[in-house]
Design a protein around this motif. Structure first.
Motif, PDB file in Angstrom:
ATOM      1  N   ILE A  20      32.810  62.582  47.965  1.00  0.00           N
ATOM      2  CA  ILE A  20      32.859  62.944  46.549  1.00  0.00           C
ATOM      3  C   ILE A  20      32.777  64.460  46.418  1.00  0.00           C
ATOM      4  O   ILE A  20      31.954  65.095  47.089  1.00  0.00           O
ATOM      5  N   THR A  21      33.617  65.043  45.571  1.00  0.00           N
ATOM      6  CA  THR A  21      33.577  66.476  45.302  1.00  0.00           C
ATOM      7  C   THR A  21      32.906  66.709  43.950  1.00  0.00           C
ATOM      8  O   THR A  21      33.234  66.043  42.962  1.00  0.00           O
ATOM      9  N   TYR A  22      31.974  67.677  43.927  1.00  0.00           N
ATOM     10  CA  TYR A  22      31.202  67.957  42.712  1.00  0.00           C
ATOM     11  C   TYR A  22      31.435  69.382  42.208  1.00  0.00           C
ATOM     12  O   TYR A  22      31.675  70.313  42.988  1.00  0.00           O
ATOM     13  N   LEU A  23      31.344  69.537  40.910  1.00  0.00           N
ATOM     14  CA  LEU A  23      31.324  70.834  40.253  1.00  0.00           C
ATOM     15  C   LEU A  23      30.195  70.805  39.235  1.00  0.00           C
ATOM     16  O   LEU A  23      30.237  70.023  38.275  1.00  0.00           O
ATOM     17  N   ASP A  24      29.177  71.619  39.481  1.00  0.00           N
ATOM     18  CA  ASP A  24      28.000  71.644  38.592  1.00  0.00           C
ATOM     19  C   ASP A  24      27.428  70.246  38.381  1.00  0.00           C
ATOM     20  O   ASP A  24      27.130  69.828  37.262  1.00  0.00           O
ATOM     21  N   ASN A  25      27.312  69.514  39.468  1.00  0.00           N
ATOM     22  CA  ASN A  25      26.656  68.198  39.496  1.00  0.00           C
ATOM     23  C   ASN A  25      27.522  67.055  38.972  1.00  0.00           C
ATOM     24  O   ASN A  25      27.067  65.914  38.906  1.00  0.00           O
ATOM     25  N   GLU A  26      28.760  67.338  38.587  1.00  0.00           N
ATOM     26  CA  GLU A  26      29.656  66.297  38.091  1.00  0.00           C
ATOM     27  C   GLU A  26      30.819  66.115  39.059  1.00  0.00           C
ATOM     28  O   GLU A  26      31.339  67.090  39.606  1.00  0.00           O
ATOM     29  N   PRO A  27      31.266  64.872  39.274  1.00  0.00           N
ATOM     30  CA  PRO A  27      32.394  64.650  40.174  1.00  0.00           C
ATOM     31  C   PRO A  27      33.695  65.203  39.604  1.00  0.00           C
ATOM     32  O   PRO A  27      33.965  65.061  38.408  1.00  0.00           O
ATOM     33  N   VAL A  28      34.488  65.849  40.463  1.00  0.00           N
ATOM     34  CA  VAL A  28      35.807  66.349  40.068  1.00  0.00           C
ATOM     35  C   VAL A  28      36.793  66.032  41.194  1.00  0.00           C
ATOM     36  O   VAL A  28      36.392  65.809  42.337  1.00  0.00           O
ATOM     37  N   GLY A  29      38.073  66.003  40.851  1.00  0.00           N
ATOM     38  CA  GLY A  29      39.059  65.723  41.878  1.00  0.00           C
ATOM     39  C   GLY A  29      38.966  64.289  42.361  1.00  0.00           C
ATOM     40  O   GLY A  29      38.600  63.378  41.620  1.00  0.00           O
ATOM     41  N   THR A  30      39.279  64.073  43.625  1.00  0.00           N
ATOM     42  CA  THR A  30      39.347  62.729  44.192  1.00  0.00           C
ATOM     43  C   THR A  30      38.018  62.313  44.821  1.00  0.00           C
ATOM     44  O   THR A  30      37.431  63.067  45.599  1.00  0.00           O
ATOM     45  N   SER A  31      37.558  61.117  44.469  1.00  0.00           N
ATOM     46  CA  SER A  31      36.362  60.525  45.067  1.00  0.00           C
ATOM     47  C   SER A  31      36.764  59.197  45.689  1.00  0.00           C
ATOM     48  O   SER A  31      37.475  58.398  45.074  1.00  0.00           O
TER      49      SER A  31
END
Length: 318
Positions: free
Chosen positions: A118-129
């Motif tokens: 999982i990729t995160y940005l500021d604690n939220e998932p972004v992109g492909t998980s």
């Protein structure tokens, strides 16, 4: 008679000392305790990059966690964080900046197979998980935009479709979400508007509409006749291993995690807070021999359900 201790003094005294160091002990439930009741030993040292904390499984003498924090109380992660299973295998790894997950996070099953990415940005998932079952089949694939909108597809452990739908901004379900029985028939159609559930239609495994929706949308797994019956089952089956004597304590505990399958059977039982091998084996054997549970329900179909169980051994039962 084998004498085993709840302490690990030899192990602890071998750890290197530092001028700025904080040491703590935690019990099996991660409550701070003294050394006599500890399952985990924690040591935090001041470094140029912050406070480096290392948590150990006392009775395995292995790392449970290593991470950087901004403060001596270790409340705010700020750097790489590594978590480990009792067998020494990596459980998860990722970076946290000022308490928020950033970048790619990986987690693994205890045998070493990848569990999710999982990729995160500021604690939220972004992109492909992506998530995988132990069987190797993909069980979840999602793509999220930075605003939280996106799409998600889910599969059962054998690769059959399980669910699918879209998200509006803010990770809110939006539009039609379809859920499926294992045989491929629709189990549930849910209509959302920005996270608000507007309509639900349920179907049985033959495709017929279901009018009685009680406990079909969400229900936790349950032991027949209730949790009290489960406790009695454990108490009846557990025993203190012969030939052992515990010093420093009269009561010890191990913690196990296990999965209840779609038919209520126990699977994937493993120790998450260890003590000594003989005690762990007894705990796992009892859990694995459990009668079938009433399976969990989600979106009108039975689903897997992960359980955590503390198993206590009293020396008075010897």
């Amino acid at each position: 008679m084998k004498t085993v201790s709840t302490l690990a003094l030899v192990f602890l005294t071998c750890l290197a000392g530092h001028a700025q160091k904080v040491e703590k002990y935690y019990n099996y439930n991660w409550k701070e305790t003294d050394i006599s009741g500890a399952s985990f030993y924690s040591m935090s040292n001041k470094t140029d990059s912050g406070w480096l904390r290392k948590d150990y499984y006392i009775h395995r003498k292995t790392l449970q966690m290593q991470a950087l924090y901004t403060d001596s109380s270790c409340k705010v992660h700020n750097g790489m964080a590594y978590y480990f299973y009792p067998n020494g295998n990596l459980e998860s790894v990722g970076r946290v900046i000022d308490g928020k997950k950033q970048g790619q996070y990986f987690s693994y099953y205890s045998e070493g197979m990848m569990k999710n990415s999982i990729t995160y940005l500021d604690n939220e998932p972004v992109g492909t998980s992506i998530k995988w079952a132990k069987s190797g089949y993909m069980t979840d694939s999602a793509f999220y935009n930075k605003d939280g909108s996106g799409i998600e597809m889910e599969w059962f452990d054998d690769g059959r479709p399980s669910a699918g739908g879209r998200y509006a901004a803010g990770y809110k379900k939006h539009g039609k979400w379809n859920y499926y029985h294992h045989n491929g028939q629709l189990s549930c159609i849910e209509l959302y508007n920005n996270g608000n559930l507007l309509q639900v239609k349920l179907f049985d495994e033959t495709g017929n509409a279901v009018s009685d929706t009680a406990n079909r949308m969400m229900r936790a797994a349950a032991f027949p006749k209730g949790i009290g019956a489960w406790t009695k089952y454990l108490q009846k089956q557990l025993y203190f291993p012969s030939g052992y004597k515990i010093v420093n304590s009269d009561l010890v505990a191990v913690v196990a995690h296990f999965t209840l399958s779609e038919d209520g059977s126990v699977e994937d039982a493993e120790i998450s807070v260890p003590f000594y091998p003989e005690f762990e084996k007894i705990a796992l054997d009892v859990i694995k021999k459990s009668p079938k549970w009433i399976p969990a329900m989600l979106h009108n179909r039975p689903v897997k359900y992960r359980m955590r169980q503390t198993v206590s051994f009293s020396q008075s039962a010897e």
